[in-house]
Write a protein that holds these residues in place. Structure first.
Motif, PDB file in Angstrom:
ATOM      1  N   LEU A  65      46.538  40.990  52.061  1.00  0.00           N
ATOM      2  CA  LEU A  65      46.526  42.181  51.211  1.00  0.00           C
ATOM      3  C   LEU A  65      46.445  43.416  52.118  1.00  0.00           C
ATOM      4  O   LEU A  65      45.436  43.652  52.776  1.00  0.00           O
ATOM      5  CB  LEU A  65      45.320  42.159  50.263  1.00  0.00           C
ATOM      6  CG  LEU A  65      45.384  41.217  49.049  1.00  0.00           C
ATOM      7  CD1 LEU A  65      44.190  41.437  48.132  1.00  0.00           C
ATOM      8  CD2 LEU A  65      46.691  41.360  48.272  1.00  0.00           C
ATOM      9  N   PRO A  78      50.516  42.051  43.638  1.00  0.00           N
ATOM     10  CA  PRO A  78      49.402  41.337  44.286  1.00  0.00           C
ATOM     11  C   PRO A  78      49.083  40.013  43.610  1.00  0.00           C
ATOM     12  O   PRO A  78      48.604  39.084  44.264  1.00  0.00           O
ATOM     13  CB  PRO A  78      48.222  42.310  44.156  1.00  0.00           C
ATOM     14  CG  PRO A  78      48.604  43.287  43.100  1.00  0.00           C
ATOM     15  CD  PRO A  78      50.093  43.350  43.097  1.00  0.00           C
ATOM     16  N   THR A 108      49.074  36.264  45.507  1.00  0.00           N
ATOM     17  CA  THR A 108      47.880  35.427  45.644  1.00  0.00           C
ATOM     18  C   THR A 108      48.024  34.079  44.925  1.00  0.00           C
ATOM     19  O   THR A 108      47.188  33.196  45.119  1.00  0.00           O
ATOM     20  CB  THR A 108      46.641  36.162  45.076  1.00  0.00           C
ATOM     21  OG1 THR A 108      46.987  36.730  43.803  1.00  0.00           O
ATOM     22  CG2 THR A 108      46.177  37.263  45.982  1.00  0.00           C
ATOM     23  N   PHE A 147      42.966  47.566  45.667  1.00  0.00           N
ATOM     24  CA  PHE A 147      42.427  46.223  45.921  1.00  0.00           C
ATOM     25  C   PHE A 147      41.015  46.066  45.350  1.00  0.00           C
ATOM     26  O   PHE A 147      40.542  44.965  45.136  1.00  0.00           O
ATOM     27  CB  PHE A 147      42.423  45.896  47.422  1.00  0.00           C
ATOM     28  CG  PHE A 147      43.800  45.856  48.034  1.00  0.00           C
ATOM     29  CD1 PHE A 147      44.921  45.636  47.243  1.00  0.00           C
ATOM     30  CD2 PHE A 147      43.986  46.033  49.400  1.00  0.00           C
ATOM     31  CE1 PHE A 147      46.198  45.603  47.799  1.00  0.00           C
ATOM     32  CE2 PHE A 147      45.246  45.988  49.964  1.00  0.00           C
ATOM     33  CZ  PHE A 147      46.359  45.780  49.163  1.00  0.00           C
TER      34      PHE A 147
END
Ligand code: NAI
Length: 479
Positions: free
Chosen positions: A333, A401, A405, A420
């Motif tokens: 990230l 994101p 993941t 984040f």
């Protein structure tokens, strides 16, 4: 002379924002930013600027075409300007004498030669690039050795202190503007001219004038001090992890001493960016050339500690994943060297990714601002790998994101992007392989709630819950 036209050689992270703010605040001055790169200039003239910087779009939109111009016609811009900024890149030399340490001044020299070739009349030439001490002397030598009748030069040093990610605010509300010049009546007059430009928006109290060499050295010194603070706190983060102290608590306690101050005491995976390392290496090289080996060794430690921190963090990731990441899916990230910029130069993420790739990991990379092509370029560059095709096959770049993941074994957070902090980690946890690991290289996440969700959490400078395996081994040993 009243300055009516300014030209800036170099439309990069410094030249672009600096001149945009100057045009905004000095409507009576025409500012032309030129670059050798046609691509870069056409981007500056488009809706998608070549660099991401909060607030920059608005400033450019207001001034472009009014008194701010981006052009590749370097010759005309130099001829017409009263004052010329040299804002070209000064990377670390990659060859020959001083390789890996000295600043490569070929672009500065190129700029000086271009000015010498085409300039007419009186020009104030301003070094805005970060350069070694006494670089102004070399520029002046080139200009005066090629002098033509009717042309005269004054050289000033006016280093830039903006930080990427906050460049517009840093320029609008600069802590200080530093201007160095020759200690002669002509030198003082040139300094006054540049002061006048800045006084359009900066209070005179915050404009410092010095001799040229002090100004050049102050820029290297400022970056060395800033990086030194990061390396100092990072060195103590290792002590915290070994002892059970918490680096955030230590930083707070130390920073409340008004002699020390609280800024720049955030432990992390390490500093990056195009300047800190390059400028300290440059300082180290200068010290060696001046036969000051003790001083050189002192500053070299700031770099060495940063390398240690990046390696230490990468090693921790591998060790926590049961000492093997071969064929494991790992999410990265953040790829930019810090938040609010798309710049990846010397980003610690490159170091972390390269280490994991060398160990056989498959990476899923997400960054809100870095272009995919930039990530591929950085990770396949000959300086980091001999197997670019293998690297290309081992990385996937995502624009979401949650996709980045999904199904991975671990998340490694490398950049402190605000977004984040507010991701739905419950959702992320559910979609990941178990045990799901998260390595917070920037100390921005809520570790307690991540642990509650079920994550195995590791960060810098603080011991958190031990990995499952270690815990079960520990308990069986006790039984
Ligand atoms: P950059 O690489 O983004 O931009 C430099 C630009 O200069 C490039 O677009 C290049 O094509 C152009 N250029 C090179 N030679 C030229 C020539 N002869 N004529 C016209 N254009 C030419 O570099 P950046 O980041 O803007 O840095 C510039 C200088 O400012 C460096 O010395 C750097 O150390 C210093 N600095 C950088 C800061 C940063 O945050 N990036 C902050 C403070 C200083």
């Amino acid at each position: 002379m009243v300055i009516k036209k300014i030209c800036c050689l170099g439309a990069g992270y410094v030249g672009g924002p600096t001149c945009s703010v100057m045009a905004l605040k000095c409507p009576d001055i025409t500012v032309t930013v030129v670059d050798k790169s046609k691509d870069r200039i056409s981007q500056w003239n488009s809706d998608k600027l070549p660099i991401y910087e909060p607030g920059l779009d608005e400033v450019v939109r207001e001034c472009r075409g009014r008194n701010l111009f981006f052009s590749t016609d370097i010759e005309t811009a130099i001829k017409e300007a009263d004052l010329i900024f040299i804002s070209v890149n000064t990377p670390t030399k990659t060859f020959g004498n001083g390789k890996g340490r000295a600043a490569d001044l070929k672009y500065v020299e190129g700029a000086a030669r271009m000015i010498a070739e085409v300039a007419t009349g009186n020009k104030i030439v301003v070094e805005k690039s970060t350069v070694p001490v006494r670089a102004a002397e070399s520029i002046l030598n080139i200009l005066r050795a090629n002098n033509r009748p009717g042309v005269s030069y004054q050289i000033l040093s006016n280093p830039e202190f903006l930080a990427e990610g906050t460049a517009i605010d840093d320029l609008l509300y600069a802590d200080r503007v530093l201007i160095g010049g020759e200690e002669t009546p002509e030198g003082h007059a040139a300094i006054e001219e540049l002061c006048w430009v800045y006084e359009h928006w900066i209070s005179r109290r915050n404009i410092i004038t010095t001799n040229t060499w002090s100004s050049e050295l102050s820029k290297l010194a400022a970056n060395a001090f800033l990086a030194q603070r990061i390396s100092s706190i990072n060195s103590l983060s290792a002590v915290c992890e070994a002892t059970g102290a918490d680096i955030s608590e230590v930083a707070r306690a130390v920073g409340l001493d008004s002699r020390i101050g609280s800024k720049f005491l955030q432990a992390s995976v390490g500093f990056g960016g195009s300047c800190f390392q390059k400028d300290i290496l440059n300082l180290v090289y200068i010290c060696e050339c001046l036969n000051l080996p003790e001083v050189a060794a002192y500053w070299q430690q700031v770099i060495d500690m940063n390398e240690y921190q990046k390696s230490r963090f990468s090693a921790k990731v591998i060790e926590s994943l049961f000492n093997t990441v071969s064929d494991k899916q790992i999410t990265i990230l953040g790829f930019a060297f810090k938040k609010d910029t798309g710049d990846t130069r010397e980003s610690p993420a490159i170091h972390v990714c390269t280490t994991l790739l060398d160990e056989g990991a498959k990476l899923h990379i997400y960054d809100p601002k870095v272009e995919s092509s930039q990530i591929v370029d950085d990770l396949t560059h000959p300086s980091v790998t001999e197997e670019p095709e293998k690297v290309k096959n081992s990385i996937t770049i995502h624009n979401d994101p949650y996709k980045a993941t999904m199904g991975t074994h671990a998340i490694v957070l490398c950049t402190e992007w605000d977004e984040f902090m507010t991701l739905d980690y419950e959702r992320i946890y559910k979609s990941m392989m178990k045990p799901a690991h998260i390595f917070d290289g920037r100390k921005i996440l809520d570790h307690d709630s991540l642990i509650k969700i079920g994550f195995q959490v590791q960060t810098i400078g603080k011991r958190l819950a031990r990995p499952l395996l270690a815990r079960s081994w520990g308990s069986s040993h006790q039984a």
